[in-house]
Design a protein around this motif. Structure first.
Motif, PDB file in Angstrom:
ATOM      1  N   PRO A  58       0.838  -1.199   0.000  1.00  0.00           N
ATOM      2  CA  PRO A  58       0.000   0.000   0.000  1.00  0.00           C
ATOM      3  C   PRO A  58       0.874   1.250   0.000  1.00  0.00           C
ATOM      4  O   PRO A  58       2.011   1.217   0.462  1.00  0.00           O
ATOM      5  CB  PRO A  58      -0.797  -0.116   1.297  1.00  0.00           C
ATOM      6  CG  PRO A  58      -0.017  -1.035   2.160  1.00  0.00           C
ATOM      7  CD  PRO A  58       0.723  -1.958   1.241  1.00  0.00           C
ATOM      8  N   PRO A  59       0.368   2.342  -0.539  1.00  0.00           N
ATOM      9  CA  PRO A  59       1.166   3.563  -0.561  1.00  0.00           C
ATOM     10  C   PRO A  59       1.420   4.051   0.859  1.00  0.00           C
ATOM     11  O   PRO A  59       0.603   3.837   1.753  1.00  0.00           O
ATOM     12  CB  PRO A  59       0.307   4.550  -1.349  1.00  0.00           C
ATOM     13  CG  PRO A  59      -1.067   4.005  -1.269  1.00  0.00           C
ATOM     14  CD  PRO A  59      -0.936   2.524  -1.144  1.00  0.00           C
ATOM     15  N   PRO A  60       2.557   4.696   1.074  1.00  0.00           N
ATOM     16  CA  PRO A  60       2.844   5.171   2.421  1.00  0.00           C
ATOM     17  C   PRO A  60       1.856   6.255   2.845  1.00  0.00           C
ATOM     18  O   PRO A  60       1.379   7.035   2.022  1.00  0.00           O
ATOM     19  CB  PRO A  60       4.266   5.720   2.307  1.00  0.00           C
ATOM     20  CG  PRO A  60       4.450   6.017   0.867  1.00  0.00           C
ATOM     21  CD  PRO A  60       3.595   5.035   0.133  1.00  0.00           C
ATOM     22  N   ALA A  61       1.542   6.308   4.123  1.00  0.00           N
ATOM     23  CA  ALA A  61       0.612   7.303   4.648  1.00  0.00           C
ATOM     24  C   ALA A  61       1.287   8.672   4.643  1.00  0.00           C
ATOM     25  O   ALA A  61       2.468   8.787   4.963  1.00  0.00           O
ATOM     26  CB  ALA A  61       0.199   6.932   6.061  1.00  0.00           C
ATOM     27  N   PRO A  62       0.564   9.713   4.271  1.00  0.00           N
ATOM     28  CA  PRO A  62       1.183  11.040   4.272  1.00  0.00           C
ATOM     29  C   PRO A  62       1.428  11.512   5.705  1.00  0.00           C
ATOM     30  O   PRO A  62       0.678  11.202   6.624  1.00  0.00           O
ATOM     31  CB  PRO A  62       0.157  11.917   3.564  1.00  0.00           C
ATOM     32  CG  PRO A  62      -1.136  11.203   3.725  1.00  0.00           C
ATOM     33  CD  PRO A  62      -0.795   9.736   3.775  1.00  0.00           C
ATOM     34  N   ASP A  63       2.518  12.251   5.893  1.00  0.00           N
ATOM     35  CA  ASP A  63       2.842  12.747   7.232  1.00  0.00           C
ATOM     36  C   ASP A  63       1.845  13.798   7.679  1.00  0.00           C
ATOM     37  O   ASP A  63       1.422  13.816   8.833  1.00  0.00           O
ATOM     38  CB  ASP A  63       4.255  13.322   7.248  1.00  0.00           C
ATOM     39  CG  ASP A  63       5.309  12.242   7.004  1.00  0.00           C
ATOM     40  OD1 ASP A  63       4.990  11.053   7.233  1.00  0.00           O
ATOM     41  OD2 ASP A  63       6.424  12.583   6.569  1.00  0.00           O
TER      42      ASP A  63
END
Length: 111
Positions: A58-63
């Motif tokens: 899955p794409p990394p979660a935005p900070d």
């Protein structure tokens, strides 16, 4: 009513067209196969290797959530209301000046 007539003509006409084409075109000649080619193969069938697909990540979660911007001016207001005048057009850009004619080439062009 016209659709019923068209549907009826298609249902009757299409099979007649197929029969007419089959009678006019020559039938394909049967292929004479050798006994050696017609014999079944005794070896195992060849199997093509299946490429491995990479595992799903899955794409990394935005900070932090980045704001998308400011709303447009006049957002949420009705486009036109009864009795109002249309909005004024934006000012036109300055009229362009015609370009100066190109100088004649010093040498003739050979195509």
């Amino acid at each position: 009513m016209i659709y019923k007539g068209f549907a009826l003509s298609v249902l009757i006409g299409a099979p007649l067209v197929v029969v007419a084409v089959q009678t006019l075109l020559p039938a394909p000649q049967p292929v004479a196969a050798n006994q050696a080619e017609a014999a079944p193969q005794t070896g195992a069938p060849m199997v093509a290797p299946v490429p491995q697909t990479p595992a799903y990540a899955p794409p990394p979660a935005p900070d932090a959530i980045v704001p998308a911007g400011q709303p447009m001016a006049g957002a949420g207001q009705p486009m036109l209301t009864p009795g109002s005048t249309p909005p004024a057009a934006p000012p036109a850009a300055a009229t362009p000046t015609p370009a100066a004619p190109a100088a004649a080439p010093s040498e003739p062009m050979n195509f």
